[in-house]
Enzyme design. Sequence first.
Site, mmCIF file in Angstrom:
data_model
loop_
_atom_site.group_PDB
_atom_site.id
_atom_site.type_symbol
_atom_site.label_atom_id
_atom_site.label_comp_id
_atom_site.label_asym_id
_atom_site.label_seq_id
_atom_site.Cartn_x
_atom_site.Cartn_y
_atom_site.Cartn_z
ATOM 1 N N GLY A 150 0.770 -1.272 0.064
ATOM 2 C CA GLY A 150 -0.173 0.133 -0.155
ATOM 3 C C GLY A 150 0.837 1.243 -0.014
ATOM 4 O O GLY A 150 2.022 1.281 0.218
ATOM 5 N N CYS A 151 0.219 2.438 -0.250
ATOM 6 C CA CYS A 151 1.068 3.606 -0.372
ATOM 7 C C CYS A 151 1.330 4.094 0.995
ATOM 8 O O CYS A 151 2.690 4.321 1.217
ATOM 9 C CB CYS A 151 0.316 4.663 -1.050
ATOM 10 S SG CYS A 151 -1.637 4.979 -0.280
ATOM 11 N N TYR A 152 0.557 4.244 1.776
ATOM 12 C CA TYR A 152 1.064 4.420 3.416
ATOM 13 C C TYR A 152 1.998 3.470 3.741
ATOM 14 O O TYR A 152 2.886 4.114 4.353
ATOM 15 C CB TYR A 152 -0.246 4.645 4.105
ATOM 16 C CG TYR A 152 -1.125 5.942 4.026
ATOM 17 C CD1 TYR A 152 -0.693 7.115 4.146
ATOM 18 C CD2 TYR A 152 -2.407 5.898 3.781
ATOM 19 C CE1 TYR A 152 -1.474 8.286 4.144
ATOM 20 C CE2 TYR A 152 -3.261 7.064 3.826
ATOM 21 C CZ TYR A 152 -2.963 8.092 3.932
ATOM 22 O OH TYR A 152 -3.504 9.208 4.089
ATOM 23 N N THR A 154 4.172 1.832 2.437
ATOM 24 C CA THR A 154 5.439 2.009 1.604
ATOM 25 C C THR A 154 6.390 3.235 2.238
ATOM 26 O O THR A 154 7.351 2.858 2.656
ATOM 27 C CB THR A 154 5.245 2.300 0.039
ATOM 28 O OG1 THR A 154 4.935 1.139 -0.292
ATOM 29 C CG2 THR A 154 6.638 2.654 -0.580
#
Length: 347
Positions: A150-152, A154
Site C-alpha cells: 500500500g501507499c501509506y 510503503t
Amino acid sequence: MTQVNVGIVGATGYGGVELIRLLDGHPHFNIHSVYSSSQNDLPISEVYPHLSHFAYKLKGINPKEMAKEVELVFTATPSGVSSKLVPTLINEGLKVVDLSGDFRLKDEELYEQWYKKPSASLEDLEKAIYGLSEWFADEVSSADFISNPGCYPTATLLGLAPLAQEKIVVSNSIIIDAKSGISGAGRGLSQLAHYAEINENMKIYKVNKHQHIPEIESILSRWDSEIGNVMFNTHLIPMTRGIMTTMYAQLKEEKSIEELHALYVQAYEAKPFVRVRKLGEFPSTKEVSGSNYCDIGLDYDERTKRVTIVSVIDNLMKGAAGQAVHNANIMLGFEENLGINGLPVYP
C-alpha cells in the site's frame, strides 16, 4: 532486445493510467492490452484525452484470452475484485503484480476484520510475495505473483525499517501521523473527495481503523517480533499527489543523531530509490512528485528520548505504479530502475 507483452486491468483508474505512462516508455515491457470490467470496447483516449496517441481500446476481462495475449498482468483494481480475479490469472500461467490490498495480509480473518470484505483463500494468500522492493528483492526475483504494498505502508515501512531491523524500538511506542493528497482516494466520486469539501481544508479519516494498520504491523514484526502495535492515523490534504508520514518512536537505548543517521545511510546506500537527507534536512512531498523516490529525514530528541522520521513519496508512483514496475523489473530479471528512473517534477 527482450520484449514482454503486458496487460493492465483497471486501466481507467489513477493507478492504471500511471502504469500506462510508465510502461509506454519502458524498453522491455510492451503494453499489449488494457482491460476494464465496466467500459469494454471504449477507446482509452475517451476516458483520458491526454492519451490520444494511445490507440488501444479497453477489453473485457477473460483470463483464457488474456493468457494468449500477454505474459504479465498488472491488476490495478479495488480491494475485493483482485481476490476473485488474480487466482484465475495465476491458474492460466500468467505472472501478476497486484496493486490492491487483497493479498497483503496472510490471515483471512484479519483481512475480513479490516477490509470488511470476504478474503481470498489462505492457499492463494500464501502464493503472493509482498513486494516492498528495497527489502524483499530476493523473494520478488523468484516469484510469479507479487502483492504490491500500500501507499501509506510503503512510506512508513521504508522510514522505520532500519530501526526495526536493529531491534532498538521500544514495544508499542511507534506513532505514525500520515497525510496524503486527494488522488489517494481514487477517481470515483465521493463527498470526501469533493472539491468544496477538501479545498482549503484538512480531514482526518478512519481514525485508528485504517486497513493499512495490520499491513504495517505484520511487516515490522517480520523484522522485530517484539515491536508490538503502532498508532497510525491518516489525513487528506488539498493537493493532488504525495504522502508524508511523520513517525515517532521510543528507543531502547540512547543514540546520538549521528549514529542514527549513519544507520540510515548504510541501510539505503545500495537502494537507488531511497534518498536519506543530510542531517538537519527534511523532505517535502513536492521534492519527490512524479518520481519513484522515497526521501527520508530524521532527528533525535534528547529531551524526550524519541526519534522522529519523516518519509515522503508520490502515492501514485512509489506508492503504487512506480513500485509495481520496480517489482516487475526485478521479477523478470531486468535492471531495477528501468522505466522509473525519472527525476521528480518540480515545482
